[in-house]
Design an enzyme around this catalytic site. Structure first.
Site, PDB file in Angstrom:
ATOM      1  CE1 TYR A 118     -37.042 139.074  54.127  1.00 34.10           C
ATOM      2  CE2 TYR A 118     -38.766 140.663  53.599  1.00 34.10           C
ATOM      3  CZ  TYR A 118     -37.424 140.342  53.716  1.00 34.10           C
ATOM      4  OH  TYR A 118     -36.476 141.273  53.428  1.00 34.10           O
TER       5      TYR A 118
ATOM      6  CE  LYS B 240     -18.496 115.771  43.346  1.00 35.28           C
ATOM      7  NZ  LYS B 240     -17.119 116.268  43.257  1.00 35.28           N
TER       8      LYS B 240
ATOM      9  CD  GLU C 163     -15.831 118.538  41.558  1.00 37.51           C
ATOM     10  OE1 GLU C 163     -15.847 117.578  40.782  1.00 37.51           O
ATOM     11  OE2 GLU C 163     -15.788 118.407  42.794  1.00 37.51           O
ATOM     12  CG  ASP C 164     -13.829 120.096  37.689  1.00 38.50           C
ATOM     13  OD1 ASP C 164     -13.295 119.060  38.134  1.00 38.50           O
ATOM     14  OD2 ASP C 164     -14.860 120.064  36.999  1.00 38.50           O
TER      15      ASP C 164
ATOM     16  CG  ASP D 216     -11.384 117.434  41.008  1.00 39.73           C
ATOM     17  OD1 ASP D 216     -12.330 116.685  40.768  1.00 39.73           O
ATOM     18  OD2 ASP D 216     -11.370 118.627  40.676  1.00 39.73           O
TER      19      ASP D 216
ATOM     20  CB  ALA E 199      -4.877 117.353  42.076  1.00 33.42           C
ATOM     21  CB  ALA E 200      -6.438 112.380  41.367  1.00 34.80           C
TER      22      ALA E 200
ATOM     23  CG  ASN F 285     -13.876 110.413  42.773  1.00 34.27           C
ATOM     24  OD1 ASN F 285     -13.192 109.392  42.708  1.00 34.27           O
ATOM     25  ND2 ASN F 285     -13.340 111.618  42.750  1.00 34.27           N
TER      26      ASN F 285
END
Length: 781
Positions: A40, A95, A137-138, A163, A198-199, A320
């Site tokens: 820092y 995830k 995601e989602d 997705d 979507a998929a 996936n």
């Protein structure tokens, strides 16, 4: 396992210790005042000024280049729907764990309380200075399409909605290989797709890019078929809404179809529908956890089918995790400004090609198959294949460079692949592999001290996860009380009390066998009968007679009290003079196997060589090439004390008995891990260009001290001690072992049992009687 218990275990997992699943760990020293001054103020000002002069220097001086944001607004979380950003956070943390475990990518999960697509886009765009990539995601459809499109166009870092594209990439690779095996060309095949979310829409667009014709698709959603002219369809769906039949059913559409893609719900496809498809059909039934049609039903319907599901317990799993970690890894490593079609297509082709190459032993070990080759039951690599990162990531990185979206170039691809393997440790999937192997062929494991809450929790877990069939030894009322007080379900788990009258017959049978073994070693028949009330001896006799496959003991008793009965009753493997103890330490660079850490106090050179060969054999059983360092305070003859000579001679004996074994010593511990020092001073060493995974200590004191220091100071996952050299699996828990450690030891025990007794023939009648008796314990609860 009941729903309530699954809930309890999941909540405990996420809440115990530090809540959640992630933490931030400094990558630089921050211990002294000088360290803090550099981390820092005032030292931090120097990289700030360098980045101000050249913004690309942010990749040199900060973590941006290896940092991905997993971003969601919680509107389409798993199968739970719109549950909100806070409720979606455990999924986003999960995830992040997958990114780290499979590709060594750091993640901040960001949950945004915003459903308006325009505002959501603006929030994410403002985060660009922080991250090297964005994983959406989602997020519910159709907003997710717009959000991803705008962000990709406006940001200079990779953005991908997994997705959508994850499933599309994985299924495209599987489709290429399935059609090749079925001798069909993609531009000629007719598709039926059930589910148009979507998929699914990402899938059909990527199939189109591979050569499929849009007019060869028939799509269904919850409202029925997507017919030509159906109102409310967006531009992409309109392109695939090809049929004029408004009332077309799924069963009608399946007639004569070549490929079925299911991204919908369980049990929506019947055997009759499968039978009505064209010759040599391809079926991807991807609804989770239960597919549109089961593997058994589909394969029973016709023999010429190739089927994939999302399940790990059947061949051809579409997962996936085969894609997104490695795609982002490659994109980050060349500082790609986006994940474009060329990069996605490169991932598809790399995955498809990998399935056609020889499968490593560690993968066949994990899935319990002797030979895994490209064919109807293997059209796509397995999620545990360690080659994924060094296959997909370079393909994606190369495609980014060739398509002009890479800001950084890679010159030496072989060096890059080695670096990728090094990120994870080549063998660091060991316990995922052993777990997968155990589930292929679970064995009966006896817990000798079952009147302990940790043992009961572990027993429930191994049964629930199909790792083993536990058998509990102890007083029924006491075990039932512990289970009741801790919410542990013992349904289906036999409980045996060797002291009780109802087990008199079995105990006397065991006592007779024990007396026969020990009658000339100071034991009379009365003592044999009395000794069989001892649970560890009863457990060992169960394994010796084939009534069980492995023993777990030692949690509440001294080590010799468990080892001695094992030697008396089970005995050693053929050719083994002395057993040995081995610990496994799971480090970032891969598992380390340490021996002897528990049994032999001061082994001779011959015994040290024997111990090393036993450890090497066990390591090979795990699908890992053994690489051995024989440790000492001396380096290659620098000392001629008795201990140094002992280790030196052990190495000579090893080379006589097993010339191909990679082993060297005597050597100090630092040389086992610092290859630079080893190469500079001892370039002749067999270990100069490889990573050590077995440490052999000169005596028990050195081994046990080293193990305990590593365990406490290193913070590593540890398993052991694993007993080597016994004829059948008996393994001893360390005093105070955690539930996790006990479960890991069961994994080792099951793998050991599979190796030592490939064909088990249990007494079905006896097991049925035990199970019936176990009902009594449940009544006591």
């Amino acid at each position: 396992m009941s729903k309530e218990l699954r809930k309890q275990q999941a909540l405990e997992y996420h809440s115990k210790g530090r809540p959640g699943k992630i933490e931030v760990v400094p990558t630089k020293e921050a211990k002294t005042q000088r360290d803090l001054s550099l981390a820092y103020s005032p030292g931090v000002a120097e990289p700030c000024k360098e980045i101000q002069r050249d913004v690309e220097a942010v990749y040199k001086y900060t973590a941006k280049g290896n940092l991905v944001a997993v971003i969601s607004n919680g509107t389409a979380v798993l199968g739970l729907g719109d549950i909100g950003p806070e409720a979606g956070k455990p999924v986003m943390e999960g995830k992040g764990v997958l990114f780290k475990v499979f590709a060594d990518i750091d993640v901040f999960d960001i949950e945004i309380n915003e459903k308006d697509p325009e505002k959501f886009v603006q929030i994410v765009k403002s985060l660009e200075p922080t991250f090297g990539g964005i994983n959406l995601e989602d997020i519910k459809a159709p907003e997710c399409f717009y959000i991803e499109k705008v962000l990709k166009e406006s940001m200079q870092i990779p953005v991908m909605h997994d997705d959508q594209h994850g499933t599309a990439i994985i299924t495209s690779a599987a489709l290429i290989n399935a059609l090749e095996l079925q001798a069909k060309k993609i531009d000629n095949v007719h598709f039926v797709v059930n589910g148009a979310g979507a998929a699914a829409m990402a899938c059909v667009q990527l199939y189109e890019a591979l050569g499929a014709k849009s007019h060869h698709f028939i799509l269904f959603d919850k409202e029925g078929v997507l017919y030509n002219g159906r109102p409310g369809l967006d531009e992409v769906k309109q392109r695939f809404a090809t049929t004029p039949k408004k009332e077309l059913t799924l069963a009608e559409a399946m007639q004569g179809a070549d490929v079925f893609i299911g991204l919908s719900a369980a049990d929506t496809v019947t055997r009759e529908m499968i039978k009505s498809m064209a010759k040599k059909p391809v079926v991807f039934a991807l609804a989770n956890p239960d597919p549109e049609i089961t593997w058994e039903a589909a394969t029973a319907s016709r023999k010429d089918i190739i089927i994939a599901t999302g399940r790990s317990d059947y061949p051809n799993q579409v997962n996936n995790v085969l894609g997104f970690p490695y795609i982002f890894r490659g994109a980050l490593d060349v500082r790609a400004t986006q994940i474009n079609e060329a990069m996605k297509m490169a991932a598809v082709k790399a995955l498809a090609d990998l399935a056609k190459t020889p499968v490593p032993d560690i993968v066949t070990l994990a899935y319990g198959e002797k030979n895994m080759v490209f064919g109807p039951h293997y059209i796509i690599p397995k999620p545990l294949d360690p080659r994924l990162i060094s296959t997909i990531s370079p393909a994606v990185a190369k495609a980014a460079m060739e398509s002009g979206v890479a800001k950084h170039t890679i010159e030496d691809w072989e060096k890059y692949k080695i670096e990728l393997d090094g990120r994870l440790g080549n063998d660091n999937q060991l316990f995922r592999v052993i777990g997968s192997k155990a589930r292929q062929d679970p064995r009966r494991v006896v817990f000798a001290e079952a009147d302990n809450v940790k043992i009961l929790k572990a027993a429930q877990i191994v049964l629930d996860e199909n790792i083993a069939y536990p058998i509990l030894l102890g007083e029924e009322k006491k075990i039932a009380k512990i289970a009741r007080e801790n919410g542990i379900d013992l349904e289906g788990i036999p409980v045996i009390d060797p002291r009780s009258e109802e087990w008199d017959k079995t105990r006397h049978e065991y006592a007779a066998l024990y007396f026969k073994k020990r009658q000339r070693r100071g034991i009379n028949s009365y003592e044999a009968s009395k000794i069989m009330k001892d649970r560890i001896r009863f457990a060992c006799m169960m394994v010796n007679t084939g009534d069980a496959d492995a023993v777990i003991g030692g949690l509440t008793r001294n080590y010799p009290e468990t080892v001695r009965p094992a030697l008396e009753i089970v005995g050693t493997e053929k050719g083994v003079k002395k057993i040995a103890g081995m610990y496994i330490i799971v480090t970032k660079r891969g598992p380390l196997f340490l021996a002897d850490t528990t049994v032999n106090f001061n082994p001779t050179s011959e015994e040290l060589a024997d111990i090393t060969l036993m450890v090497a054999k066990e390591v090979r059983n795990f699908g890992i090439v053994p690489r051995v360092a024989l440790l000492s305070y001396s380096n290659f003859g620098s000392s001629n004390t008795a201990e140094a000579i002992l280790v030196r001679k052990a190495r000579e004996l090893l080379k006589e008995r097993s010339p191909d074994l990679i082993a060297d010593g005597e050597m100090q511990g630092i040389l086992a891990f610092n290859k630079d020092i080893l190469k500079e001073n001892y370039p002749f060493s067999e270990l100069a260009d490889t990573d050590v995974n077995i440490l052999i200590f000169p005596n028990l004191s050195a081994g046990n001290i080293a193990y305990n220091l590593l365990q406490e100071l290193g913070g590593f996952d540890t398993i052991g001690p694993v007993l080597l050299g016994l004829a059948k699996p008996v393994h001893v828990l360390q005093l105070g072992s955690s539930v996790r450690s006990i479960v890991n030891m069961v994994l080792i025990a099951v793998a050991d049992a599979q190796q030592k007794c490939p064909e088990r023939k249990p007494d079905a009648d006896k097991e049925q009687r035990w199970w019936k008796k176990s009902k009594k314990v449940n009544e006591l609860m």
